[in-house]
Design a protein around this motif. Structure first.
Motif, short mmCIF file in Angstrom:
data_model
loop_
_atom_site.label_atom_id
_atom_site.label_comp_id
_atom_site.label_asym_id
_atom_site.label_seq_id
_atom_site.Cartn_x
_atom_site.Cartn_y
_atom_site.Cartn_z
N HIS A 61 0.83 -1.20 0.00
CA HIS A 61 0.00 0.00 0.00
C HIS A 61 0.86 1.25 0.00
N GLU A 62 0.59 2.09 -0.97
CA GLU A 62 1.08 3.47 -0.99
C GLU A 62 -0.12 4.27 -1.47
N ASP A 63 -0.07 5.61 -1.33
CA ASP A 63 -1.21 6.39 -1.78
C ASP A 63 -1.10 6.68 -3.26
N ILE A 64 -1.65 5.79 -4.05
CA ILE A 64 -1.81 5.92 -5.50
C ILE A 64 -3.29 5.69 -5.74
N ASN A 65 -3.84 6.22 -6.81
CA ASN A 65 -5.26 5.99 -7.13
C ASN A 65 -6.19 6.52 -6.03
N GLY A 90 5.58 2.22 0.25
CA GLY A 90 5.81 2.27 -1.19
C GLY A 90 7.03 1.45 -1.52
N GLY A 91 7.21 1.23 -2.87
CA GLY A 91 6.53 2.02 -3.88
C GLY A 91 7.18 3.40 -4.04
N ASN A 92 6.74 4.03 -5.09
CA ASN A 92 7.27 5.35 -5.40
C ASN A 92 7.04 6.35 -4.26
N MET A 93 5.96 6.15 -3.51
CA MET A 93 5.64 7.12 -2.45
C MET A 93 6.77 7.23 -1.44
N VAL A 112 3.39 11.60 -4.91
CA VAL A 112 4.13 11.34 -6.15
C VAL A 112 3.19 10.90 -7.27
N TRP A 113 1.89 10.84 -6.97
CA TRP A 113 0.94 10.37 -7.98
C TRP A 113 -0.05 11.45 -8.39
N GLY A 114 0.40 12.72 -8.31
CA GLY A 114 -0.40 13.80 -8.90
C GLY A 114 -1.33 14.50 -7.94
N GLY A 139 14.94 1.11 0.61
CA GLY A 139 14.58 1.83 -0.61
C GLY A 139 13.51 1.13 -1.42
N ASN A 140 13.36 1.56 -2.65
CA ASN A 140 12.38 0.98 -3.55
C ASN A 140 12.89 1.08 -4.98
N GLU A 141 12.91 -0.03 -5.69
CA GLU A 141 13.25 -0.05 -7.12
C GLU A 141 14.43 0.87 -7.42
N ASP A 142 15.52 0.67 -6.70
CA ASP A 142 16.61 1.65 -6.81
C ASP A 142 17.46 1.52 -8.06
N PRO A 167 7.39 -8.00 -10.99
CA PRO A 167 6.96 -8.29 -12.37
C PRO A 167 5.57 -7.73 -12.69
N TYR A 168 5.54 -6.61 -13.39
CA TYR A 168 4.30 -6.11 -13.99
C TYR A 168 4.37 -6.55 -15.44
N ARG A 169 3.56 -7.49 -15.82
CA ARG A 169 3.80 -8.20 -17.06
C ARG A 169 2.51 -8.50 -17.81
N GLY A 197 7.60 -8.21 -4.24
CA GLY A 197 7.06 -7.03 -3.54
C GLY A 197 5.98 -6.29 -4.30
N GLU A 198 5.86 -6.55 -5.59
CA GLU A 198 4.78 -5.99 -6.41
C GLU A 198 4.62 -6.92 -7.60
N VAL A 199 3.41 -7.35 -7.83
CA VAL A 199 3.18 -8.16 -9.03
C VAL A 199 1.75 -7.92 -9.51
N TYR A 231 0.44 -7.91 -4.02
CA TYR A 231 -0.22 -7.29 -5.17
C TYR A 231 -0.02 -5.77 -5.10
N ALA A 232 0.09 -5.14 -6.25
CA ALA A 232 0.14 -3.67 -6.30
C ALA A 232 -0.34 -3.20 -7.67
N PRO A 233 -0.98 -2.04 -7.70
CA PRO A 233 -1.53 -1.27 -6.59
C PRO A 233 -2.83 -1.93 -6.11
N VAL A 234 -3.06 -1.93 -4.82
CA VAL A 234 -4.09 -2.80 -4.27
C VAL A 234 -5.49 -2.19 -4.32
N GLN A 261 -4.28 6.37 -11.31
CA GLN A 261 -3.11 6.40 -12.20
C GLN A 261 -2.86 5.03 -12.81
N TRP A 262 -3.24 3.98 -12.06
CA TRP A 262 -3.07 2.61 -12.56
C TRP A 262 -4.43 1.92 -12.51
N PRO A 263 -4.95 1.47 -13.65
CA PRO A 263 -6.29 0.88 -13.61
C PRO A 263 -6.38 -0.51 -13.00
O1 AHR Z 1 2.63 0.04 -8.05
C1 AHR Z 1 2.91 1.21 -8.77
C2 AHR Z 1 4.39 1.52 -8.84
O2 AHR Z 1 5.05 0.56 -9.59
C3 AHR Z 1 5.14 1.52 -7.53
O3 AHR Z 1 4.99 2.72 -6.85
C4 AHR Z 1 6.56 1.31 -7.95
O4 AHR Z 1 7.31 0.67 -6.96
C5 AHR Z 1 6.41 0.49 -9.20
O5 AHR Z 1 7.19 0.97 -10.23
#
Ligand code: AHR
Length: 647
Positions: free
Chosen positions: A22-26, A224-227, A255-257, A343-346, A415-417, A438-440, A488-491, A499-501
């Motif tokens: 969980h981060e504050d996206i969407n 996060g995540g980007n947050m 970070v999500w607008g 960190g995150n996705e460094d 893996p966002y695939r 950590g995110e799929v 799972y992300a974004p949950v 921002q992510w459907p």
């Molecule tokens: O889940 C959305 C974003 O995807 C996360 O903030 C980031 O870690 C990844 O690139």
């Protein structure tokens, strides 16, 4: 399936974990699971998001303006809203707030508060009312406690007499300007909460939290995540800004607008985990930001100290400095914390300088400091051994080389695939060090033109995506002696601004419109059949179109579990399957549960707008045949669990 032996999952004695980041996206935090109903409640702002009276509207010709005066409510909240008699004002004046794209009004108790500065003799009227008609669903009068030149808090409870037919409603506060000295009053921190999950003050929205809890999750990764990273180095998510009374929380340059409130802060995340019995993975800031800002080595120590303080705040005893601060906020008992990510996705942050610094010294400086104080904590690096992934890589072999973690650390894979790619990676972790996933999510339909991120994500989690994802989940779980969990992300996703459907749960202001995406059903099925040990398996056929894994669960007296998914996009024939656990005798009973798509279209999805739900759940009791084998068949594009008592 051979059930001899088996490896223990993870190392902290918990079952293999299905969870979420969980981060504050969407607007999944503010306007989402954080139950606050008032949008822009404290006129918070940042470089990216200037202060304004957005989401407020005048009543009876009042004039609304931002006051950046010399006597703010607090250092954290320097701006307030001045409500004055306007040119056309008559009678009572005030303002209404439109909430986060509406306000759900029910006949339950709302708890509200607001701060006012300026002399006023009279009453305030707080109401929940329709935005479309003259309907007022509930209102209450609050006697003024105002004093000149002083900020005074007013609190109230409001129980509407009737439910609103929809969420197109506002929250209003009015007062009589004749009772003021100057014809104006300053307002700040205008807050309204419905009942919250487990009745927490400043807590979570019930319908969304319940939908998450019903999935039976085991893990929460945050923030996060980007947050976590922040847009720039001086605007990362600083956990200390999220503690204590709301008037001490400055807000966060999201970070999500959108500007964030910091209302869903460290304690709220920890209580969320406590209330859902979740293991937590916290991400600590590593000095790298999304815009490429890099905190140099010589300036890093304060942030390492800060990470140690954060850990102490979470799990230190009341005798420690930060444990005592947590106790002062109402939680003397330490929270359980076994996983810390640096960190995150460094490999993406500050590429190449930031990434190189992460590989050369950054990760290890944090790692060594945390391990020295907390040797039992599992440290997680923010990249997988295979990162940078091909799409993320720029050029140069030395720059794209993955990190070599110390033996006691694990990585993080995101893996966002496309579903075909997730299936192709079924054996990704058969020969690798430990990782969290950590995110799929399945994000793009098969055949998306590379680079896929130039194109849109699919509009909702769709059936074939969910099945491909389920195949990958099985691939991770059967390596759960090294992989503690999958996230799972974004949950969560607010249908009004996202921002992510793709997501697990989609919602609007109206709790009746909260729906579980198709992915939720697959994750929920797997999460409801946890395993504490993996089991070795043998088969007379290779993987594809059926993918499987097996385990047992000591917490359920050694229950034996087979998980499978059938993924074939060209053939519709059902697949016959025989599952035999060592030691299970003829006549033993098992429960088979499988999920299919009721409309046949592999691109179909659960539609929150129409309410159409496409996931069918079939449950069958099976009896083992003469040789102790369970025989059944599974439809194409299905996801299944077979669960039986211990042998
Ligand atoms: O889940 C959305 C974003 O995807 C996360 O903030 C980031 O870690 C990844 O690139």
């Amino acid at each position: 399936v051979k059930s001899d032996g088996g490896n223990q999952t993870g190392k902290f004695g918990h079952s293999y974990g299905y969870g979420f980041l969980h981060e504050d996206i969407n607007n999944s935090g503010d306007g989402g699971i954080y139950a606050e109903l008032i949008q822009n409640r404290a006129f918070q702002y940042s470089r990216a998001f200037p202060v304004s009276t957005a989401h407020y509207f005048p009543i009876n010709g009042a004039s609304l303006s931002i006051n950046n005066g010399t006597e703010p409510l607090s250092k954290a909240l320097p701006a307030s809203m001045k409500v004055s008699v306007g040119n056309s004002s008559v009678g009572k004046i005030g303002f209404e707030n439109e909430g986060y794209w509406g306000i759900d009004v029910r006949t339950h108790k709302y708890t509200g508060s607001f701060w006012v500065k300026g002399a006023y003799t009279g009453v305030f009227t707080a109401s929940l009312q329709s935005n479309l008609t003259d309907d007022i669903f509930g209102s209450i009068e609050i006697e003024s406690k105002c004093a000149d030149s002083e900020w005074v808090e007013h609190t109230f409870e409001l129980t509407p007499e009737k439910d609103a037919p929809n969420s197109n409603n506002t929250f209003a506060i009015t007062f009589d300007p004749k009772g003021t000295q100057s014809g104006s009053l300053d307002f700040n921190l205008i807050s309204l909460f419905p009942p919250t999950y487990k009745d927490r003050k400043n807590g979570l929205r019930v319908d969304i939290a319940e939908a998450l809890a019903e999935m039976n999750p085991h893990f929460l990764r945050f923030p996060g995540g980007n947050m976590l990273e922040g847009l720039e180095n001086d605007t990362y998510w600083d956990w200390k800004n999220t503690l204590g009374p709301l008037k001490e929380r400055p807000g966060f340059q999201g970070v999500w607008g959108y500007q964030q409130t910091n209302g869903l802060g460290m304690m709220e995340y920890l209580e969320w985990a406590e209330d859902m019995d979740l293991q937590i993975v916290i991400g600590v800031w590593a000095g790298l930001a999304l815009n490429g800002d890099v905190t140099p080595k010589d300036d890093l120590q304060p942030f390492i100290d800060d990470a140690l303080n954060e850990i102490e705040f979470i799990r230190g005893s009341v005798d420690t400095e930060w444990g005592a601060k947590r106790a002062a906020l109402g939680h003397p008992e330490p929270f359980e914390l076994n996983y810390v990510e640096i960190g995150n996705e460094d490999w993406l942050a500050g590429f190449p300088e930031g990434w190189n610094s992460y590989k050369e010294y950054r990760f290890i400086m944090f790692h060594d400091a945390i391990k020295a104080k907390y040797p039992e904590i599992q440290i997680i690096g923010s990249s997988a051994t295979s990162d940078p992934a091909p799409e993320g890589a720029t050029t140069g072999p030395n720059l794209t080389e993955g990190i070599k973690y110390p033996a006691d650390a694990i990585g993080d894979y995101h893996p966002y695939r496309e579903p075909d790619e997730l299936v192709a990676e079924f054996d990704r972790f058969d020969n690798d060090i430990g990782h969290i996933i950590g995110e799929v999510a399945a994000t793009h339909v098969n055949g998306a033109t590379p680079p896929r991120w130039d194109g849109p994500l699919y509009k909702y989690p769709w059936w074939i995506g969910a099945v491909g994802e389920a195949v990958s989940l099985i691939g991770y779980e059967r390596n759960s002696d090294r992989i503690p969990g999958t996230f799972y992300a974004p949950v969560l996703k607010n249908e009004n601004r996202f921002q992510w459907p793709i997501t697990l749960i989609q919602f609007t202001a109206d709790a009746k419109q909260t729906t579980r995406a198709v992915t939720w059903y697959c994750w929920s099925l797997f999460a409801h059949h946890p395993i504490s040990h993996t089991l070795p398996t043998t088969s007379n056929s290779s993987y594809g179109p059926v993918y499987w894994g097996a385990g047992k669960d000591e917490a359920r007296n050694g229950a034996l579990v087979w998980k499978g998914a059938v993924y074939n996009t060209t053939d519709n024939a059902s697949v016959p399957i025989t599952v035999q656990f060592d030691g299970v005798q003829a006549g033993a009973k098992a429960q088979l549960t499988y999920l299919t798509n009721s409309v046949g279209d592999p691109y179909a999805y659960n539609d929150p707008r129409t309410g159409i739900q496409i996931v069918d759940t079939t449950t069958k009791e099976l009896t083992a045949g003469a040789n102790g084998a369970f025989e059944f068949s599974l439809p194409q594009l299905s996801v299944a669990v077979l669960d039986t008592e211990a042998a």
